[in-house]
Design an enzyme around this catalytic site. Structure first.
Site, PDB file in Angstrom:
ATOM      1  N   ASP A 126      14.733  22.395  27.435  1.00  0.00           N
ATOM      2  CA  ASP A 126      13.980  21.467  26.583  1.00  0.00           C
ATOM      3  C   ASP A 126      13.515  20.273  27.401  1.00  0.00           C
ATOM      4  O   ASP A 126      14.144  19.919  28.407  1.00  0.00           O
ATOM      5  CB  ASP A 126      14.864  20.906  25.466  1.00  0.00           C
TER       6      ASP A 126
HETATM    7  N1  URA Z   1      20.053  24.744  24.716  1.00  0.00           N
HETATM    8  C1  URA Z   1      19.337  23.698  24.242  1.00  0.00           C
HETATM    9  O1  URA Z   1      19.528  23.274  23.129  1.00  0.00           O
HETATM   10  N2  URA Z   1      18.435  23.159  25.064  1.00  0.00           N
HETATM   11  C2  URA Z   1      18.203  23.580  26.308  1.00  0.00           C
HETATM   12  O2  URA Z   1      17.340  23.027  26.998  1.00  0.00           O
HETATM   13  C3  URA Z   1      18.948  24.660  26.775  1.00  0.00           C
HETATM   14  C4  URA Z   1      19.872  25.240  25.946  1.00  0.00           C
END
Ligand code: URA
Length: 231
Positions: A104
């Site tokens: 993310d």
């Molecule tokens: N899980 C999440 O919530 N975000 C990420 O970036 C990776 C795994």
């Protein structure tokens, strides 16, 4: 003139495995100099022949593998034309690479970028079960019952997710080891307890760790690491 088998050429170009490449030929999907390739055994000259698949020219590129410590605020998909900061800006421009899996925008840590299609497939396919490890700082501490709730596994909208490990590592911080690469999976697990994620960092992908990396910096994979990831 140096000729090679079409299956070797297609696999080196990252189109498909050697066996699958032969199937693509027998299915009539590979074109050499504008003509459908009829014979799997025919050799081609990569320096002279123009090979096409799906209407696109296939070229052997140098394979590149970058291990990056992604900073918060960078987008890891290459499709988002509106994103202001893309992780691909943090690695060399050529040859063009793409991220393996996603992080993310507000997650930091380890991410691999490559132009090796077969490695990407392998690392992202659930069948290969690559472990990913994250450190989480939660909005507020989780109590024992909430920790157990996550450890037992939680039914999310897109399936049941049970972490391989979930443990407390500080007042308000936790370590999770998980195989799933589903979107926002760690945040969604934490949010199911009514809590929130203040900070999320990926610290490990399989045997690859953040050792020797700094935020925003990358290093190439070693030959040994590439072999281990593709064997
Ligand atoms: N899980 C999440 O919530 N975000 C990420 O970036 C990776 C795994």
């Amino acid at each position: 003139m140096s000729t090679i088998k079409i299956s070797k050429f297609l696999s080196e170009a990252g189109v498909a495995s050697r066996r699958k490449s032969e199937t693509l030929v027998t299915q009539g999907l590979i074109f050499v100099n504008g003509k459908k390739m009829a014979n799997v055994a025919r050799r081609i000259d990569p320096a002279k022949d123009k090979i096409a698949f799906n209407g696109k020219l296939v070229q052997i590129q140098n394979l590149a593998y970058y291990l990056l410590d992604k900073p918060v605020g960078y987008t890891s998909t290459t499709e988002d034309a509106h994103a202001r900061k893309l992780i691909t800006e943090l690695v060399p421009e050529f040859p063009k690479v793409w991220p393996v899996g996603r992080l993310d925008k507000y997650t930091s840590g380890l991410i691999l970028l490559t132009n090796d299609g077969q490695m990407t497939l392998k690392l992202t396919h659930p069948r290969y079960r690559v472990e990913k490890e994250y450190e989480i700082t939660a909005g507020k501490p989780l109590n024992e019952a909430e920790i157990k709730f996550i450890q037992r596994g939680i039914k999310l909208e897109d399936g049941f997710i049970k972490p391989d490990r979930f443990e407390k590592i500080g007042d308000n911080s936790y370590r999770i080891v998980i195989h799933s690469g589903k979107k926002h999976v760690v945040r969604r697990l934490i949010e199911k307890t009514g809590n929130s994620v203040a900070r999320l960092k990926r610290t490990r992908i399989g045997f690859l760790t953040l050792d020797g990396l700094q935020t925003g910096k990358w290093r190439p994979l070693t030959q040994r690491e590439i072999e281990k990831l593709t064997e």
